[in-house]
Design an enzyme around this catalytic site. Structure first.
Site, PDB file in Angstrom:
ATOM      1  N   ASN A   9       0.871  -1.829   0.219  1.00 50.55           N
ATOM      2  CA  ASN A   9      -0.202   0.367  -0.272  1.00 50.55           C
ATOM      3  C   ASN A   9       0.801   0.823  -0.067  1.00 50.55           C
ATOM      4  O   ASN A   9       1.544   1.843   1.251  1.00 50.55           O
ATOM      5  CB  ASN A   9      -0.756  -0.237   1.402  1.00 50.55           C
ATOM      6  CG  ASN A   9      -1.384   1.085   1.634  1.00 50.55           C
ATOM      7  OD1 ASN A   9      -1.854   1.932   0.307  1.00 50.55           O
ATOM      8  ND2 ASN A   9      -2.515   1.448   2.106  1.00 50.55           N
ATOM      9  N   LYS A  11      -0.106   4.250  -0.030  1.00 49.30           N
ATOM     10  CA  LYS A  11      -0.802   5.422   0.330  1.00 49.30           C
ATOM     11  C   LYS A  11      -0.122   6.067  -1.074  1.00 49.30           C
ATOM     12  O   LYS A  11      -0.560   6.911  -2.466  1.00 49.30           O
ATOM     13  CB  LYS A  11      -0.453   5.904   1.480  1.00 49.30           C
ATOM     14  CG  LYS A  11      -0.080   4.679   2.129  1.00 49.30           C
ATOM     15  CD  LYS A  11       0.114   4.507   3.788  1.00 49.30           C
ATOM     16  CE  LYS A  11      -0.020   3.278   4.765  1.00 49.30           C
ATOM     17  NZ  LYS A  11       0.071   3.667   6.128  1.00 49.30           N
ATOM     18  N   HIS A  95      -9.451   0.946   5.336  1.00 52.07           N
ATOM     19  CA  HIS A  95      -7.524   1.481   6.022  1.00 52.07           C
ATOM     20  C   HIS A  95      -8.545   1.943   7.176  1.00 52.07           C
ATOM     21  O   HIS A  95      -9.204   3.775   6.809  1.00 52.07           O
ATOM     22  CB  HIS A  95      -6.907   2.299   5.229  1.00 52.07           C
ATOM     23  CG  HIS A  95      -5.401   2.244   5.537  1.00 52.07           C
ATOM     24  ND1 HIS A  95      -5.456   3.191   6.294  1.00 52.07           N
ATOM     25  CD2 HIS A  95      -4.720   1.085   5.516  1.00 52.07           C
ATOM     26  CE1 HIS A  95      -4.287   2.748   6.315  1.00 52.07           C
ATOM     27  NE2 HIS A  95      -3.639   1.362   5.629  1.00 52.07           N
ATOM     28  N   GLU A  97      -6.810   5.149   7.967  1.00 52.74           N
ATOM     29  CA  GLU A  97      -6.548   6.392   7.715  1.00 52.74           C
ATOM     30  C   GLU A  97      -7.830   6.915   6.686  1.00 52.74           C
ATOM     31  O   GLU A  97      -7.780   8.041   7.036  1.00 52.74           O
ATOM     32  CB  GLU A  97      -5.619   6.702   7.259  1.00 52.74           C
ATOM     33  CG  GLU A  97      -4.241   5.987   7.469  1.00 52.74           C
ATOM     34  CD  GLU A  97      -3.396   5.469   6.674  1.00 52.74           C
ATOM     35  OE1 GLU A  97      -2.401   5.941   5.475  1.00 52.74           O
ATOM     36  OE2 GLU A  97      -1.769   5.219   7.407  1.00 52.74           O
ATOM     37  N   GLU A 167      -4.872  -4.368  10.823  1.00 54.16           N
ATOM     38  CA  GLU A 167      -4.101  -3.561  10.953  1.00 54.16           C
ATOM     39  C   GLU A 167      -4.589  -2.249  12.376  1.00 54.16           C
ATOM     40  O   GLU A 167      -4.985  -2.083  11.848  1.00 54.16           O
ATOM     41  CB  GLU A 167      -4.424  -2.657  10.082  1.00 54.16           C
ATOM     42  CG  GLU A 167      -4.066  -3.616   8.414  1.00 54.16           C
ATOM     43  CD  GLU A 167      -3.328  -2.201   7.250  1.00 54.16           C
ATOM     44  OE1 GLU A 167      -2.142  -2.238   6.903  1.00 54.16           O
ATOM     45  OE2 GLU A 167      -3.952  -1.009   7.092  1.00 54.16           O
ATOM     46  N   GLY A 173       3.105   2.394  10.796  1.00 54.06           N
ATOM     47  CA  GLY A 173       3.580   3.645  10.244  1.00 54.06           C
ATOM     48  C   GLY A 173       4.614   3.694  11.412  1.00 54.06           C
ATOM     49  O   GLY A 173       5.166   5.074  11.828  1.00 54.06           O
ATOM     50  N   SER A 212       3.831  -1.844  10.007  1.00 54.78           N
ATOM     51  CA  SER A 212       4.785  -1.945  10.664  1.00 54.78           C
ATOM     52  C   SER A 212       6.065  -3.275  10.352  1.00 54.78           C
ATOM     53  O   SER A 212       6.930  -4.083  10.410  1.00 54.78           O
ATOM     54  CB  SER A 212       5.081  -1.599  11.558  1.00 54.78           C
ATOM     55  OG  SER A 212       5.400  -0.265  12.033  1.00 54.78           O
TER      56      SER A 212
HETATM   57  P1  13P Z   1       3.674   0.533   7.801  1.00 52.02           P
HETATM   58  O1  13P Z   1       3.426  -0.971   6.715  1.00 52.02           O
HETATM   59  O2  13P Z   1       3.960   1.255   6.729  1.00 52.02           O
HETATM   60  O3  13P Z   1       3.325   0.336   9.285  1.00 52.02           O
HETATM   61  O4  13P Z   1       1.395   0.963   6.467  1.00 52.02           O
HETATM   62  C1  13P Z   1       1.204  -0.228   7.073  1.00 52.02           C
HETATM   63  C2  13P Z   1      -0.367   0.073   6.498  1.00 52.02           C
HETATM   64  O5  13P Z   1      -0.974   1.325   6.622  1.00 52.02           O
HETATM   65  C3  13P Z   1      -0.816  -1.012   5.505  1.00 52.02           C
HETATM   66  O6  13P Z   1      -1.604  -0.621   4.327  1.00 52.02           O
END
Ligand code: 13P
Length: 255
Positions: A9, A11, A95, A97, A167, A173, A212
């Protein structure tokens, strides 16, 4: 059995030329990777070009979001039919976010998942608790509510096309990965809930872990019985790093 699914992903990262350069470098690195589904979710601006770059490979294209309606006055949105047109095999919905920064509800996520299936696009449905929710020991209650609400209109006969991504928000992140045991505990709970909803088909539904994930921790996560893949943010931005995640070898065995 369940085919592991490793998804990138990206983003809101990568210009068109950066996205194209990634695909050129990445495909040779994963050539011959068998028995896994590999998925790239670039930003919408790069879907077309990345999709073209993946033609002839087994790597699949995914969108990071979708609107549930097929067309209409929804400025800035893309419909499931448009994603099908672009060659998307998967799309991420719900997601954290999108839930937290853009206020998306379980009901809205559910409409997206159902609309994607109508276009034969597999939804990757994300669920996950915040740090406050975990510390208040509300993890299972939050996951159950999100899962039930987000899958509500999914027809039972399409259940195995759905991918669930667990997640934990506190691991995204942050460099703070859930331990494999802690992730497994939630994955097992998710599968049990899926079994209540979909019966024996729950054994065929893939559940990815995200938060992560790195080349060095993916092996131990994937060794857990109910962890069937990874949804990867930061560590998917470099071809070498994501290709190591796709192989999920023991850290000491990888170069
Ligand atoms: P990270 O791997 O950067 O922690 O992000 C995870 C994520 O949100 C994947 O959709």
């Amino acid at each position: 059995m369940r085919t592991p699914i490793l998804a990138a992903n990206w983003k809101m990262h990568k210009t068109l030329s950066e996205a194209v350069a990634f695909v050129e470098a990445f495909l040779p690195l994963v050539e011959g990777a068998e028995g896994v589904d590999v998925v790239l979710a670039p930003p919408a601006s790069a879907l077309d070009r990345v999709g073209q770059g993946l033609v002839g490979s087994s790597v699949k294209l995914a969108a990071q979001n979708v609107h549930p309606e097929e067309k209409g006055a929804f400025t800035g949105e893309l419909s499931p039919g448009m994603l099908a047109d672009l060659g998307c095999a998967y799309a991420i919905v719900g997601h954290s976010e999108r839930r937290h920064l853009f206020g998306e509800s379980d009901e809205f996520v559910a409409r997206k998942a159902a609309a994607l299936l109508e276009q034969d696009i597999r939804p990757i449905v994300c669920v996950g608790e915040t740090l406050d929710e975990r510390e208040a020991e509300r993890t299972f209650e939050v996951i159950e509510t999100q899962l039930t609400g987000s899958l509500e209109p999914v027809p039972a006969e399409r259940a195995t096309e759905v991918v669930v991504a667990y997640e934990p928000v506190w691991a995204i992140g942050t460099g703070r990965t859930a331990t494999p045991e802690l992730a497994q505990e939630v994955h097992a709970f998710i599968r049990e809930r899926l079994a209540k909803r979909f019966g024996t088909d729950a054994a065929s539904i893939r559940i990815q872990y995200g938060g992560s994930v790195k080349p060095d921790n993916v092996y131990d996560l994937m060794a857990q019985p109910d962890i069937d893949g990874a949804l990867v943010g930061g560590a998917s931005l470099e071809p070498e790093s994501f290709s190591r995640i796709v192989r999920f070898e023991r850290p000491e065995e990888s170069a």
